[in-house]
Design an enzyme around this catalytic site. Structure first.
Site, PDB file in Angstrom:
ATOM      1  N   HIS A  54      -4.812  -5.028   1.502  1.00 23.97           N
ATOM      2  CA  HIS A  54      -5.559  -6.335   1.076  1.00 23.97           C
ATOM      3  C   HIS A  54      -6.362  -6.977   2.121  1.00 23.97           C
ATOM      4  O   HIS A  54      -6.471  -8.255   1.859  1.00 23.97           O
ATOM      5  CB  HIS A  54      -4.538  -7.142   0.370  1.00 23.97           C
ATOM      6  CG  HIS A  54      -3.561  -6.645  -0.951  1.00 23.97           C
ATOM      7  ND1 HIS A  54      -3.915  -6.530  -2.064  1.00 23.97           N
ATOM      8  CD2 HIS A  54      -2.377  -5.802  -0.537  1.00 23.97           C
ATOM      9  CE1 HIS A  54      -3.080  -5.874  -2.690  1.00 23.97           C
ATOM     10  NE2 HIS A  54      -2.159  -5.570  -1.935  1.00 23.97           N
ATOM     11  N   ASN A 127      -0.665  -7.119  -8.587  1.00 23.11           N
ATOM     12  CA  ASN A 127      -1.883  -6.268  -8.617  1.00 23.11           C
ATOM     13  C   ASN A 127      -2.515  -6.455  -9.843  1.00 23.11           C
ATOM     14  O   ASN A 127      -1.923  -7.107 -10.901  1.00 23.11           O
ATOM     15  CB  ASN A 127      -1.634  -4.820  -8.042  1.00 23.11           C
ATOM     16  CG  ASN A 127      -1.300  -4.791  -6.809  1.00 23.11           C
ATOM     17  OD1 ASN A 127      -1.898  -5.280  -6.018  1.00 23.11           O
ATOM     18  ND2 ASN A 127      -0.394  -3.939  -6.343  1.00 23.11           N
ATOM     19  N   TYR A 337       6.275  -9.984   3.619  1.00 19.27           N
ATOM     20  CA  TYR A 337       5.159 -11.013   3.446  1.00 19.27           C
ATOM     21  C   TYR A 337       4.990 -11.928   4.473  1.00 19.27           C
ATOM     22  O   TYR A 337       3.964 -12.475   5.120  1.00 19.27           O
ATOM     23  CB  TYR A 337       4.772 -11.203   2.222  1.00 19.27           C
ATOM     24  CG  TYR A 337       4.092 -10.184   1.437  1.00 19.27           C
ATOM     25  CD1 TYR A 337       4.597  -8.910   1.017  1.00 19.27           C
ATOM     26  CD2 TYR A 337       2.734 -10.304   0.707  1.00 19.27           C
ATOM     27  CE1 TYR A 337       3.829  -7.831   0.347  1.00 19.27           C
ATOM     28  CE2 TYR A 337       2.104  -9.424   0.155  1.00 19.27           C
ATOM     29  CZ  TYR A 337       2.688  -8.312  -0.159  1.00 19.27           C
ATOM     30  OH  TYR A 337       1.946  -7.347  -0.611  1.00 19.27           O
TER      31      TYR A 337
END
Length: 479
Positions: A54, A127, A337
């Protein structure tokens, strides 16, 4: 010739590199799976300084407004009453490309949404597709490596991609979406967004419900044909970001309708499929979409680096009333993350304006790089304490998460149907859409050796005979 034994970085032999360690076959991950932790931690540090995935993205601020009451399912304050509004920030992105890549590549699109709720940050990191290529996080670094550049030549090689997929039938559903018309959205405004994972909601009565989040574009769906996408890649590689920015500047604010699918907690045990499997969708006839609210983007950032590049999202950020699930990919992302953000931006990344909650932060974290506030001042940083410092609040205790089963590396391929849902998607396409889908797959297979093509075609045949036969004919493979 005997293959060398796979080891950890410490030289320890790896007993299993296909299946994460879980509590029961559907159960949550165990943090004692240090092979998984090491693999993800190393993966997060492979690129400096851009995001590993990303990397290329655009973002904007907006508001979320509740339109339907779901307080029977959740105590989360973001849903506390029709008409309630919450500030948001949404970052769109491509997945596999670098920061300089084109916006119009065939690739899933990231849909990372930050809610600045009055009980802290809520991040939905999803997404534009309701499923993903993998169900087990142990395979995520391998999958991304197969999509990235060849370590010898430095350029992308379709042989690597299809060689990996020939051994990953769980990817068939996402592959079918990726190579369909929706594989190249016409900018960010004309695509849907999905939380993708299964999350949970819990109410004031201590009841838990499983939930899927959907964001339906109110602009409609528009996609680019491959020829137009290739043209734009050369003439306007920032096409999607430019379109979003200029639309908001002109007052044409894009909107999405937020919908949910709700599953009672005990229903999960009665399903013929694993509802926590990221490669699967929930049937809409059993769990219909319910409207929740409207998301509108109405303000552009003032500085791209400060607000878009430094934006960081984590599915671990959930306010009271929203929770996790035994979804293995989600459980790993809870670690991966924020770990990636701490590495990429710094341990105090959540203090940056774009990431900071609107409510007061009263934590005991101190020090670390780029600490630009008063670092907690003179207040000591341990708990419990005798100076009336911040203390726990048991009123926001989440109800117990039901788990069962022994800790083991369960084979998720065994007795798992990786083909029916992909075949169902193929069968609802029109004849023209099927031709374009199989044309796109055949084009992506160009130059791939027959010994790699054959097992892939076998996967397509198992989804639908017509699906596999069309691709075989277009790549010149005789069955």
């Amino acid at each position: 010739m005997k293959k060398p034994v796979l080891t950890t970085a410490g030289g320890h032999p790896v007993s299993q590199n296909q299946h994460s360690l879980t509590a029961g076959s559907r159960g949550p991950l165990l943090m004692q799976d240090m092979h998984l932790v090491e693999k993800l931690a190393h993966f997060n540090r492979e690129r400096i300084p851009e995001r590993v995935v990303h990397a290329k993205g655009s973002g904007a601020y907006g508001t979320f407004t509740v339109t339907q009451d779901i307080t029977r399912f959740t105590r989360a304050s973001v849903f506390a009453g029709i008409g309630k509004t919450t500030p948001t920030f949404l970052r769109f992105s491509t997945v596999a490309g670098e920061r300089g890549s084109a916006d119009t590549e065939r690739d899933p699109r990231g849909f990372a949404l930050k809610f600045y709720t009055d009980e802290g940050i809520w991040d939905i990191v999803g997404n534009n597709t309701p499923v993903f290529f993998e169900r087990d996080p142990l395979k995520f670094p391998d999958f991304i490596h197969s999509q990235k550049r060849d370590p010898r030549t430095g350029y992308k090689n379709p042989i690597r991609m299809w060689d990996y997929w020939s051994r990953a039938p769980e990817a068939m559903h996402q592959i079918t979406i990726l190579f369909s018309d929706r594989g190249i959205p016409d900018g960010y405004r004309y695509m849907n967004g999905y939380g993708s994972h299964t999350f949970s909601l819990w109410n004031n009565g201590g009841e838990r419900f499983w939930v899927k989040f959907h964001f339906k574009s109110m602009q409609g769906i528009k996609n680019l044909p491959p020829e137009k996408a290739a043209q734009l890649a050369g003439s306007d590689p920032d096409y999607a970001g430019r379109d979003l920015f200029e639309a908001i500047e002109a007052g044409q604010f894009p909107r999405w309708k937020m919908m949910v699918q709700i599953m009672p907690e005990l229903d999960a045990e009665r399903q013929s499929f694993n509802p926590f499997d990221l490669t699967k969708v929930w049937p809409h006839n059993e769990y219909p979409l319910q409207e929740v609210g409207i998301l509108e983007l109405n303000r552009n950032p003032e500085n791209y680096f400060a607000e878009v590049e430094q934006a960081a999202f984590s599915p671990a950020n959930v306010p009271p009333g929203i929770g996790y699930s035994p979804d293995k990919m989600l459980q790993a992302r809870l670690f991966a993350y924020p770990d990636a953000a701490r590495y990429r931006i710094g341990v105090n990344y959540q203090s940056l304006p774009v990431n900071r909650p609107l409510n007061q932060v009263t934590a005991y974290h101190r020090d670390g790089g780029m600490r630009f506030d008063n670092n907690g001042g003179r207040v000591d940083n341990y708990e419990p304490n005798g100076f009336n410092g911040p203390a726990q609040d048991e009123s926001v205790t989440e109800p117990p998460l039901r788990i069962r089963g022994d800790a083991f590396r369960y084979d998720a391929h065994r007795e798992n149907d990786d083909f029916t849902q992909a075949g169902n998607l193929y069968r609802i396409l029109t004849g023209e859409e099927r031709e374009r889908l199989t044309d796109n797959i055949a084009a992506a297979m160009r130059g791939v050796p027959a010994e790699i093509l054959r097992p892939n075609i076998e996967h397509f045949l198992r989804c639908d005979q017509d699906y596999g036969l069309k691709i075989a004919a277009k790549v010149g493979i005789k069955l």
